[in-house]
Scaffold this motif. Sequence first.
Motif, PDB file in Angstrom:
ATOM      1  N   TRP A   1      -8.821  -2.408  -0.985  1.00 27.47           N
ATOM      2  CA  TRP A   1      -9.395  -1.194  -1.584  1.00 27.47           C
ATOM      3  C   TRP A   1     -10.836  -1.020  -1.139  1.00 27.47           C
ATOM      4  O   TRP A   1     -11.253   0.086  -0.741  1.00 27.47           O
TER       5      TRP A   1
ATOM      6  N   ARG B   1       0.374   5.359  -0.338  1.00 28.55           N
ATOM      7  CA  ARG B   1      -0.498   6.513  -0.545  1.00 28.55           C
ATOM      8  C   ARG B   1       0.149   7.531  -1.491  1.00 28.55           C
ATOM      9  O   ARG B   1      -0.511   8.053  -2.386  1.00 28.55           O
TER      10      ARG B   1
ATOM     11  N   ASP C   1       0.883  -1.159   0.000  1.00 24.83           N
ATOM     12  CA  ASP C   1       0.000   0.000   0.000  1.00 24.83           C
ATOM     13  C   ASP C   1       0.925   1.214   0.000  1.00 24.83           C
ATOM     14  O   ASP C   1       1.941   1.219   0.718  1.00 24.83           O
TER      15      ASP C   1
ATOM     16  N   ARG D   1      -5.109   4.067  -5.772  1.00 23.66           N
ATOM     17  CA  ARG D   1      -4.815   3.124  -4.688  1.00 23.66           C
ATOM     18  C   ARG D   1      -5.173   1.699  -5.097  1.00 23.66           C
ATOM     19  O   ARG D   1      -4.497   0.740  -4.717  1.00 23.66           O
TER      20      ARG D   1
ATOM     21  N   ALA E   1      -0.075   6.208  -4.964  1.00 24.48           N
ATOM     22  CA  ALA E   1      -1.484   6.224  -5.390  1.00 24.48           C
ATOM     23  C   ALA E   1      -1.904   7.638  -5.765  1.00 24.48           C
ATOM     24  O   ALA E   1      -2.592   7.853  -6.770  1.00 24.48           O
TER      25      ALA E   1
END
Length: 385
Positions: A372, A77, A75, A114, A80
Amino acid sequence: MKAPTPGTTDPLTPLLAPPRLPSGPTGLGTSSLRLGPVPEPPAPQPPEAAPAAEPAPQSSSQRIEGLYCPPAVRDDRALADEVNARLVEWAEKEVDLYPDTDLRDDLVAFDAGRSVVLCHPDAPDIDHLMAAARLLAGENAVDDYFCEVQYGGTANRRGAALAVAQSAIDPAHNTQRYEADWRAGLASHPALRSMRSAMEYFDALATPAQSHRFRHDIANLYLGYNAEGDCIDQNRTPAVWEYLVQRQFNNFRPCLTITDAVGGYELPAALFAEPAVQRAVALSSNASTICNDLYSLRKEQASGRFHYSLPTAIAAEEECSIDDAFQKAIEVHNDLVHSFEQQAAELSATGGPLMARFMAGLSNWLAGNHEWHAGNVGTRYATSP
Ligand SMILES: CC(C)=CCC/C(C)=C(\C)COP(=O)(O)OP(=O)(O)O
Ligand SMILES: [Mg+2]
Protein backbone atom coordinates in the motif's frame (compact mmCIF):
# COMPACT_ATOMS: atom_id res chain seq x y z
CA MET A 1 -22.45 19.05 25.43
CA LYS A 2 -22.74 22.61 26.75
CA ALA A 3 -20.37 25.10 25.10
CA PRO A 4 -17.55 26.07 27.49
CA THR A 5 -17.93 29.34 29.37
CA PRO A 6 -15.82 31.93 27.46
CA GLY A 7 -12.38 32.26 29.02
CA THR A 8 -12.42 28.82 30.62
CA THR A 9 -10.02 26.17 29.44
CA ASP A 10 -12.54 23.48 28.88
CA PRO A 11 -10.46 20.37 28.08
CA LEU A 12 -12.75 19.61 25.19
CA THR A 13 -12.15 22.97 23.53
CA PRO A 14 -10.02 21.32 20.80
CA LEU A 15 -12.98 19.08 20.05
CA LEU A 16 -15.39 21.92 19.72
CA ALA A 17 -13.12 24.20 17.73
CA PRO A 18 -14.24 24.28 14.10
CA PRO A 19 -11.91 21.65 12.61
CA ARG A 20 -9.69 22.76 9.74
CA LEU A 21 -10.17 20.20 7.08
CA PRO A 22 -7.33 18.16 5.67
CA SER A 23 -6.25 19.08 2.17
CA GLY A 24 -4.66 16.37 0.11
CA PRO A 25 -4.66 12.70 1.02
CA THR A 26 -4.87 12.28 4.78
CA GLY A 27 -2.20 10.46 6.89
CA LEU A 28 -6.52 6.09 4.71
CA GLY A 29 -23.85 -9.61 4.51
CA THR A 30 -22.90 -9.02 8.32
CA SER A 31 -21.64 -12.41 9.14
CA SER A 32 -20.89 -12.50 12.84
CA LEU A 33 -18.41 -14.81 14.45
CA ARG A 34 -19.95 -17.85 16.12
CA LEU A 35 -19.51 -17.49 19.87
CA GLY A 36 -18.70 -20.26 22.32
CA PRO A 37 -16.12 -22.90 21.50
CA VAL A 38 -13.57 -21.63 19.00
CA PRO A 39 -14.68 -22.99 15.62
CA GLU A 40 -12.29 -24.24 13.04
CA PRO A 41 -11.67 -21.23 10.81
CA PRO A 42 -13.68 -21.29 7.59
CA ALA A 43 -11.49 -21.94 4.60
CA PRO A 44 -10.57 -18.44 3.33
CA GLN A 45 -13.12 -17.73 0.58
CA PRO A 46 -12.66 -14.81 -1.79
CA PRO A 47 -15.32 -12.19 -1.00
CA GLU A 48 -18.36 -12.58 -3.22
CA ALA A 49 -17.42 -9.56 -5.32
CA ALA A 50 -13.83 -10.61 -5.92
CA PRO A 51 -12.79 -12.27 -9.17
CA ALA A 52 -9.51 -14.15 -8.89
CA ALA A 53 -6.98 -11.37 -8.38
CA GLU A 54 -3.49 -11.12 -9.76
CA PRO A 55 -0.62 -10.88 -7.26
CA ALA A 56 0.31 -7.30 -6.48
CA PRO A 57 2.49 -5.66 -9.14
CA GLN A 58 6.14 -5.55 -8.19
CA SER A 59 7.33 -2.51 -10.10
CA SER A 60 10.72 -1.83 -8.58
CA SER A 61 10.56 1.92 -9.08
CA GLN A 62 7.92 2.17 -6.33
CA ARG A 63 9.86 0.34 -3.69
CA ILE A 64 12.56 1.30 -1.26
CA GLU A 65 15.68 -0.57 -2.33
CA GLY A 66 16.80 -3.18 0.19
CA LEU A 67 13.59 -3.24 2.21
CA TYR A 68 12.88 -6.87 3.11
CA CYS A 69 9.20 -7.73 3.29
CA PRO A 70 7.05 -10.72 2.33
CA PRO A 71 5.10 -10.11 -0.89
CA ALA A 72 1.43 -9.15 -0.69
CA VAL A 73 -0.75 -12.16 -1.51
CA ARG A 74 -3.74 -10.32 -2.93
CA ASP A 75 -4.36 -7.10 -4.77
CA ASP A 76 -7.75 -6.38 -6.31
CA ARG A 77 -8.50 -2.92 -7.67
CA ALA A 78 -12.18 -3.63 -8.36
CA LEU A 79 -12.80 -4.87 -4.83
CA ALA A 80 -10.81 -1.94 -3.39
CA ASP A 81 -12.95 0.49 -5.39
CA GLU A 82 -16.13 -1.11 -4.05
CA VAL A 83 -14.84 -0.80 -0.49
CA ASN A 84 -13.88 2.83 -1.11
CA ALA A 85 -17.32 3.59 -2.53
CA ARG A 86 -19.07 2.09 0.50
CA LEU A 87 -16.62 3.91 2.79
CA VAL A 88 -17.39 7.30 1.22
CA GLU A 89 -21.12 6.61 1.58
CA TRP A 90 -20.62 5.79 5.27
CA ALA A 91 -18.37 8.83 5.77
CA GLU A 92 -20.87 11.17 4.14
CA LYS A 93 -24.25 9.77 5.15
CA GLU A 94 -23.61 8.18 8.55
CA VAL A 95 -20.87 10.13 10.25
CA ASP A 96 -20.26 13.32 8.24
CA LEU A 97 -16.57 12.53 8.58
CA TYR A 98 -15.28 15.33 6.40
CA PRO A 99 -17.87 18.13 6.15
CA ASP A 100 -15.90 19.63 3.26
CA THR A 101 -17.16 18.05 0.06
CA ASP A 102 -13.62 18.16 -1.37
CA LEU A 103 -12.52 15.72 1.28
CA ARG A 104 -14.58 13.02 -0.32
CA ASP A 105 -11.92 12.82 -3.02
CA ASP A 106 -9.15 12.83 -0.45
CA LEU A 107 -10.75 9.93 1.37
CA VAL A 108 -10.78 8.00 -1.91
CA ALA A 109 -7.20 9.10 -2.64
CA PHE A 110 -6.14 7.71 0.76
CA ASP A 111 -7.36 4.40 -0.69
CA ALA A 112 -8.30 2.65 2.54
CA GLY A 113 -10.07 0.16 0.27
CA ARG A 114 -6.82 -1.05 -1.27
CA SER A 115 -5.18 -1.14 2.17
CA VAL A 116 -7.73 -3.55 3.64
CA VAL A 117 -7.92 -5.65 0.48
CA LEU A 118 -4.13 -6.03 0.52
CA CYS A 119 -3.87 -6.55 4.30
CA HIS A 120 -6.82 -8.89 4.86
CA PRO A 121 -6.73 -11.41 1.97
CA ASP A 122 -8.62 -13.99 4.08
CA ALA A 123 -11.63 -11.78 4.86
CA PRO A 124 -14.71 -13.97 4.19
CA ASP A 125 -16.86 -11.18 2.70
CA ILE A 126 -16.95 -7.46 1.99
CA ASP A 127 -18.72 -6.74 5.29
CA HIS A 128 -15.59 -7.84 7.13
CA LEU A 129 -13.41 -5.69 4.88
CA MET A 130 -15.71 -2.73 5.52
CA ALA A 131 -15.32 -3.17 9.27
CA ALA A 132 -11.55 -2.82 8.87
CA ALA A 133 -11.89 0.09 6.44
CA ARG A 134 -14.18 2.11 8.74
CA LEU A 135 -11.80 1.62 11.67
CA LEU A 136 -8.86 2.69 9.48
CA ALA A 137 -10.71 5.81 8.36
CA GLY A 138 -11.67 6.64 11.94
CA GLU A 139 -8.15 6.05 13.26
CA ASN A 140 -6.71 8.34 10.64
CA ALA A 141 -9.36 10.97 11.38
CA VAL A 142 -8.34 10.98 15.07
CA ASP A 143 -4.68 11.30 14.04
CA ASP A 144 -5.48 14.07 11.55
CA TYR A 145 -7.89 16.15 13.61
CA PHE A 146 -6.25 15.82 17.03
CA CYS A 147 -2.56 15.32 16.26
CA GLU A 148 -1.67 16.78 12.89
CA VAL A 149 -1.02 20.52 13.04
CA GLN A 150 -2.05 21.02 9.42
CA TYR A 151 -5.51 19.65 10.20
CA GLY A 152 -6.10 21.61 13.37
CA GLY A 153 -4.45 19.17 15.76
CA THR A 154 -2.05 20.26 18.46
CA ALA A 155 1.05 18.81 20.06
CA ASN A 156 0.44 19.77 23.65
CA ARG A 157 -3.35 19.71 23.86
CA ARG A 158 -4.06 16.29 22.37
CA GLY A 159 -4.31 14.42 25.68
CA ALA A 160 -7.76 15.61 26.69
CA ALA A 161 -9.13 15.12 23.17
CA LEU A 162 -7.73 11.59 23.00
CA ALA A 163 -9.31 10.67 26.33
CA VAL A 164 -12.71 11.57 24.88
CA ALA A 165 -11.81 9.72 21.68
CA GLN A 166 -11.18 6.58 23.72
CA SER A 167 -14.66 6.89 25.19
CA ALA A 168 -16.03 6.67 21.64
CA ILE A 169 -14.96 3.00 21.62
CA ASP A 170 -14.82 2.31 25.35
CA PRO A 171 -18.06 3.86 26.62
CA ALA A 172 -18.01 6.13 29.64
CA HIS A 173 -20.40 4.76 32.25
CA ASN A 174 -21.82 7.96 33.62
CA THR A 175 -24.66 8.69 35.97
CA GLN A 176 -27.94 9.40 34.20
CA ARG A 177 -27.34 13.10 34.78
CA TYR A 178 -24.24 13.27 32.56
CA GLU A 179 -25.01 10.60 29.97
CA ALA A 180 -26.66 13.00 27.52
CA ASP A 181 -23.75 15.46 27.82
CA TRP A 182 -21.27 12.69 26.99
CA ARG A 183 -23.27 11.50 24.00
CA ALA A 184 -23.57 15.08 22.76
CA GLY A 185 -19.80 15.45 23.08
CA LEU A 186 -19.23 12.35 20.95
CA ALA A 187 -21.72 13.59 18.38
CA SER A 188 -20.02 17.00 18.16
CA HIS A 189 -16.87 16.00 16.28
CA PRO A 190 -16.34 14.01 13.07
CA ALA A 191 -13.43 11.98 14.44
CA LEU A 192 -15.49 10.92 17.45
CA ARG A 193 -18.54 10.12 15.33
CA SER A 194 -16.45 8.00 12.99
CA MET A 195 -14.72 6.00 15.73
CA ARG A 196 -18.00 5.39 17.53
CA SER A 197 -19.76 4.22 14.37
CA ALA A 198 -16.81 2.12 13.18
CA MET A 199 -16.66 0.43 16.58
CA GLU A 200 -20.36 -0.40 16.46
CA TYR A 201 -19.88 -2.14 13.10
CA PHE A 202 -16.79 -3.94 14.39
CA ASP A 203 -18.58 -5.07 17.56
CA ALA A 204 -21.23 -6.68 15.34
CA LEU A 205 -18.72 -9.16 13.89
CA ALA A 206 -16.14 -9.43 16.67
CA THR A 207 -16.36 -11.31 19.94
CA PRO A 208 -16.31 -9.30 23.18
CA ALA A 209 -12.71 -10.43 23.72
CA GLN A 210 -11.69 -9.16 20.28
CA SER A 211 -13.39 -5.81 20.90
CA HIS A 212 -11.65 -5.59 24.26
CA ARG A 213 -8.32 -6.33 22.56
CA PHE A 214 -8.95 -3.54 20.07
CA ARG A 215 -9.85 -1.03 22.80
CA HIS A 216 -6.61 -1.87 24.61
CA ASP A 217 -4.53 -1.41 21.47
CA ILE A 218 -6.15 1.93 20.64
CA ALA A 219 -5.55 3.15 24.20
CA ASN A 220 -1.88 2.29 23.71
CA LEU A 221 -1.91 4.11 20.37
CA TYR A 222 -3.12 7.25 22.10
CA LEU A 223 -0.38 6.85 24.74
CA GLY A 224 2.04 6.91 21.83
CA TYR A 225 0.39 10.02 20.37
CA ASN A 226 0.78 11.76 23.74
CA ALA A 227 4.45 10.80 23.97
CA GLU A 228 4.98 12.20 20.47
CA GLY A 229 3.09 15.37 21.41
CA ASP A 230 5.32 15.82 24.46
CA CYS A 231 8.49 15.60 22.35
CA ILE A 232 7.10 17.86 19.63
CA ASP A 233 6.09 20.40 22.26
CA GLN A 234 9.72 20.42 23.46
CA ASN A 235 11.25 20.16 19.98
CA ARG A 236 13.06 17.11 21.35
CA THR A 237 14.27 14.19 19.23
CA PRO A 238 14.48 11.21 21.59
CA ALA A 239 17.34 8.72 21.67
CA VAL A 240 16.81 5.86 19.24
CA TRP A 241 15.91 3.41 22.00
CA GLU A 242 13.31 5.82 23.37
CA TYR A 243 11.98 6.51 19.89
CA LEU A 244 11.47 2.78 19.28
CA VAL A 245 9.65 2.52 22.62
CA GLN A 246 7.34 5.39 21.60
CA ARG A 247 6.78 3.95 18.12
CA GLN A 248 5.73 0.60 19.57
CA PHE A 249 2.75 2.51 20.96
CA ASN A 250 2.28 5.06 18.13
CA ASN A 251 1.90 2.12 15.83
CA PHE A 252 -0.22 0.28 13.28
CA ARG A 253 -0.79 -2.48 15.87
CA PRO A 254 -4.59 -1.89 16.14
CA CYS A 255 -4.81 -2.67 12.42
CA LEU A 256 -2.86 -5.93 12.69
CA THR A 257 -4.54 -7.37 15.78
CA ILE A 258 -7.98 -7.34 14.17
CA THR A 259 -6.74 -9.82 11.56
CA ASP A 260 -8.70 -12.69 13.08
CA ALA A 261 -11.94 -10.75 13.57
CA VAL A 262 -11.74 -9.47 9.98
CA GLY A 263 -10.87 -13.01 8.87
CA GLY A 264 -14.00 -14.35 10.52
CA TYR A 265 -12.34 -16.42 13.25
CA GLU A 266 -10.84 -15.86 16.69
CA LEU A 267 -7.49 -16.55 18.25
CA PRO A 268 -8.60 -17.12 21.85
CA ALA A 269 -7.65 -14.40 24.30
CA ALA A 270 -5.56 -16.79 26.38
CA LEU A 271 -3.42 -17.64 23.33
CA PHE A 272 -3.23 -14.02 22.20
CA ALA A 273 -1.87 -13.08 25.63
CA GLU A 274 0.99 -15.58 25.43
CA PRO A 275 4.36 -13.73 25.56
CA ALA A 276 5.56 -15.36 22.34
CA VAL A 277 2.39 -14.26 20.53
CA GLN A 278 2.76 -10.77 21.96
CA ARG A 279 6.32 -10.73 20.66
CA ALA A 280 5.19 -11.72 17.17
CA VAL A 281 2.47 -9.05 17.25
CA ALA A 282 4.93 -6.37 18.39
CA LEU A 283 7.63 -7.28 15.86
CA SER A 284 5.23 -7.32 12.89
CA SER A 285 3.52 -4.13 14.04
CA ASN A 286 6.83 -2.35 14.62
CA ALA A 287 8.14 -3.37 11.20
CA SER A 288 4.91 -2.15 9.58
CA THR A 289 5.25 1.19 11.32
CA ILE A 290 8.95 1.64 10.54
CA CYS A 291 7.97 0.99 6.93
CA ASN A 292 5.78 4.09 7.22
CA ASP A 293 8.68 6.06 8.72
CA LEU A 294 10.77 5.20 5.67
CA TYR A 295 8.12 5.94 3.05
CA SER A 296 6.91 9.14 4.71
CA LEU A 297 10.27 10.72 5.60
CA ARG A 298 10.45 13.05 2.60
CA LYS A 299 6.84 14.18 3.07
CA GLU A 300 7.55 14.94 6.71
CA GLN A 301 10.79 16.75 5.84
CA ALA A 302 8.88 18.84 3.29
CA SER A 303 6.34 19.94 5.91
CA GLY A 304 8.89 22.40 7.34
CA ARG A 305 7.69 21.53 10.85
CA PHE A 306 9.70 19.83 13.58
CA HIS A 307 9.18 16.12 13.25
CA TYR A 308 11.11 13.00 14.11
CA SER A 309 11.19 9.39 12.97
CA LEU A 310 13.59 6.47 13.05
CA PRO A 311 15.88 7.92 10.38
CA THR A 312 16.05 11.35 12.02
CA ALA A 313 16.60 9.82 15.48
CA ILE A 314 19.47 7.72 14.12
CA ALA A 315 20.95 10.72 12.29
CA ALA A 316 20.85 12.78 15.49
CA GLU A 317 22.29 10.06 17.71
CA GLU A 318 25.00 8.85 15.36
CA GLU A 319 25.71 12.27 13.90
CA CYS A 320 25.48 10.84 10.41
CA SER A 321 23.80 12.01 7.22
CA ILE A 322 20.09 11.40 6.76
CA ASP A 323 20.99 9.15 3.81
CA ASP A 324 23.18 6.96 6.01
CA ALA A 325 20.54 7.01 8.74
CA PHE A 326 17.91 5.99 6.21
CA GLN A 327 19.98 2.92 5.29
CA LYS A 328 20.44 2.05 8.97
CA ALA A 329 16.69 2.39 9.47
CA ILE A 330 16.15 -0.06 6.60
CA GLU A 331 18.40 -2.52 8.43
CA VAL A 332 16.35 -2.08 11.62
CA HIS A 333 13.18 -2.75 9.63
CA ASN A 334 14.64 -5.86 8.04
CA ASP A 335 15.90 -7.21 11.38
CA LEU A 336 12.40 -6.75 12.81
CA VAL A 337 10.85 -8.66 9.90
CA HIS A 338 13.35 -11.52 10.18
CA SER A 339 12.78 -11.75 13.95
CA PHE A 340 9.02 -11.75 13.39
CA GLU A 341 9.23 -14.49 10.77
CA GLN A 342 11.33 -16.67 13.08
CA GLN A 343 8.90 -16.20 15.97
CA ALA A 344 5.89 -16.78 13.71
CA ALA A 345 7.40 -19.97 12.29
CA GLU A 346 7.97 -21.37 15.78
CA LEU A 347 4.41 -20.57 16.84
CA SER A 348 2.88 -21.86 13.61
CA ALA A 349 4.73 -25.16 13.98
CA THR A 350 3.49 -25.79 17.50
CA GLY A 351 0.38 -23.67 18.12
CA GLY A 352 -2.23 -25.38 15.97
CA PRO A 353 -4.21 -24.18 12.93
CA LEU A 354 -5.71 -21.06 14.51
CA MET A 355 -2.27 -19.91 15.64
CA ALA A 356 -0.80 -20.60 12.21
CA ARG A 357 -3.62 -18.64 10.58
CA PHE A 358 -3.15 -15.72 12.96
CA MET A 359 0.59 -15.61 12.26
CA ALA A 360 -0.17 -15.69 8.54
CA GLY A 361 -2.58 -12.82 9.16
CA LEU A 362 0.15 -10.72 10.77
CA SER A 363 2.44 -11.48 7.84
CA ASN A 364 -0.32 -10.60 5.38
CA TRP A 365 -0.81 -7.23 7.06
CA LEU A 366 2.91 -6.53 7.05
CA ALA A 367 3.12 -7.40 3.37
CA GLY A 368 -0.04 -5.58 2.35
CA ASN A 369 0.98 -2.46 4.24
CA HIS A 370 4.27 -2.32 2.36
CA GLU A 371 2.46 -2.74 -0.95
CA TRP A 372 0.00 0.00 0.00
CA HIS A 373 2.82 2.41 0.86
CA ALA A 374 4.71 1.55 -2.33
CA GLY A 375 1.52 2.14 -4.30
CA ASN A 376 1.29 5.65 -2.86
CA VAL A 377 4.76 6.68 -3.95
CA GLY A 378 4.53 9.87 -5.96
CA THR A 379 1.23 10.88 -4.39
CA ARG A 380 1.73 10.62 -0.65
CA TYR A 381 5.16 9.09 -0.19
CA ALA A 382 8.63 8.89 -1.71
CA THR A 383 11.28 6.20 -1.72
CA SER A 384 14.31 8.15 -0.59
CA PRO A 385 15.19 10.91 1.88
C1 LIG B 1 -4.03 3.87 11.21
C2 LIG B 1 -3.26 3.82 12.47
C3 LIG B 1 -3.76 2.95 13.58
C4 LIG B 1 -2.12 4.55 12.59
C5 LIG B 1 -1.38 4.54 13.83
C6 LIG B 1 0.00 5.12 13.77
C7 LIG B 1 0.19 6.12 12.70
C8 LIG B 1 -0.64 7.33 12.77
C9 LIG B 1 1.10 5.89 11.70
C10 LIG B 1 1.97 4.73 11.73
C11 LIG B 1 1.29 6.82 10.55
O1 LIG B 1 1.62 8.04 11.16
P1 LIG B 1 2.15 9.27 10.38
O2 LIG B 1 1.71 10.46 11.11
O3 LIG B 1 3.62 9.07 10.17
O4 LIG B 1 1.37 9.22 9.01
P2 LIG B 1 1.88 9.37 7.52
O5 LIG B 1 3.36 9.19 7.55
O6 LIG B 1 1.47 10.72 7.07
O7 LIG B 1 1.19 8.26 6.79
MG1 LIG C 1 4.83 8.83 8.80
